[in-house]
Design a protein around this motif. Structure first.
Motif, PDB file in Angstrom:
ATOM      1  N   ASP A 108      -1.930  -3.580  11.064  1.00 25.30           N
ATOM      2  CA  ASP A 108      -2.902  -3.986   9.922  1.00 25.30           C
ATOM      3  C   ASP A 108      -2.426  -4.266   8.751  1.00 25.30           C
ATOM      4  O   ASP A 108      -2.578  -5.060   8.055  1.00 25.30           O
ATOM      5  CB  ASP A 108      -3.857  -3.032   9.909  1.00 25.30           C
ATOM      6  N   LEU A 109      -1.628  -3.500   7.925  1.00 24.54           N
ATOM      7  CA  LEU A 109      -1.188  -3.529   6.926  1.00 24.54           C
ATOM      8  C   LEU A 109      -0.019  -4.629   6.532  1.00 24.54           C
ATOM      9  O   LEU A 109       0.135  -5.296   5.578  1.00 24.54           O
ATOM     10  CB  LEU A 109      -0.531  -2.317   6.220  1.00 24.54           C
ATOM     11  N   LYS A 110       0.787  -4.777   7.690  1.00 23.61           N
ATOM     12  CA  LYS A 110       1.660  -5.895   7.542  1.00 23.61           C
ATOM     13  C   LYS A 110       0.758  -7.409   7.737  1.00 23.61           C
ATOM     14  O   LYS A 110       1.282  -8.265   6.960  1.00 23.61           O
ATOM     15  CB  LYS A 110       2.536  -5.983   8.973  1.00 23.61           C
ATOM     16  N   LYS A 111      -0.193  -7.295   8.295  1.00 23.13           N
ATOM     17  CA  LYS A 111      -1.130  -8.700   8.164  1.00 23.13           C
ATOM     18  C   LYS A 111      -1.529  -8.992   6.749  1.00 23.13           C
ATOM     19  O   LYS A 111      -1.484 -10.274   6.297  1.00 23.13           O
ATOM     20  CB  LYS A 111      -2.326  -8.470   9.159  1.00 23.13           C
ATOM     21  N   ARG A 112      -1.786  -7.747   6.033  1.00 20.79           N
ATOM     22  CA  ARG A 112      -2.472  -8.119   4.562  1.00 20.79           C
ATOM     23  C   ARG A 112      -1.164  -8.219   3.730  1.00 20.79           C
ATOM     24  O   ARG A 112      -1.412  -8.932   2.538  1.00 20.79           O
ATOM     25  CB  ARG A 112      -3.435  -6.912   4.426  1.00 20.79           C
ATOM     26  N   PHE A 113      -0.158  -7.260   3.602  1.00 19.16           N
ATOM     27  CA  PHE A 113       0.958  -7.288   3.058  1.00 19.16           C
ATOM     28  C   PHE A 113       2.329  -7.284   3.545  1.00 19.16           C
ATOM     29  O   PHE A 113       2.952  -6.514   3.802  1.00 19.16           O
ATOM     30  CB  PHE A 113       0.985  -6.254   2.088  1.00 19.16           C
ATOM     31  N   PRO A 114       2.472  -8.701   4.199  1.00 20.66           N
ATOM     32  CA  PRO A 114       3.605  -8.590   5.078  1.00 20.66           C
ATOM     33  C   PRO A 114       4.985  -8.408   4.364  1.00 20.66           C
ATOM     34  O   PRO A 114       5.960  -7.732   5.201  1.00 20.66           O
ATOM     35  CB  PRO A 114       3.532 -10.090   5.455  1.00 20.66           C
TER      36      PRO A 114
END
Length: 126
Positions: A108-114
């Motif tokens: 999830d966080l990789k999608k927002r802040f790759p």
């Protein structure tokens, strides 16, 4: 204005002050994309000896800084830090995002802040 008591930063600013850091001014500099200020902000987990309340405030501020300065700048700054500092910041960002181990927030966080969350040291920290 950042640092108002309404933002819940009183504990954080007080503990940072004990480490000779003006937390409000530091965060303002970070929000202006000041590399040196980012380095100090990242180091405070260790340097300021935060208690539970001030650590929670600091984690929230790190999340706000990430969202305001953007993934590119934040990732660039955190990549220059030691693995220990990266791990500490990563754990703070997890707290800010509302995750507790053993949940895996990385997808999830990789999608927002790759860029920030694809850092190998951060991934190993979890």
């Amino acid at each position: 204005e950042f640092g108002s008591m309404s933002y819940g930063c009183a504990d954080t600013t007080a503990m940072a002050k004990q480490a000779n850091v003006d937390y409000v001014e530091l965060v303002k500099r970070c929000l202006k994309k000041d590399d040196a200020a980012m380095r100090v902000l990242f180091s405070l987990d260790k340097a300021a000896d935060f208690d539970a309340a001030s650590a929670q405030g600091h984690a929230t501020v790190l999340g706000v800084v990430l969202r305001k300065v953007g993934d590119d700048f934040f990732a660039e700054c955190i990549a220059r830090e030691s693995e220990d500092t990266q791990r500490r910041v990563y754990m703070d960002l997890l707290y800010d995002a509302g995750y507790d181990p053993p949940l895996n927030p990385i997808p999830d966080l990789k999608k927002r802040f790759p860029k920030t969350f694809s850092n190998s040291s951060l991934a190993r920290a979890h």
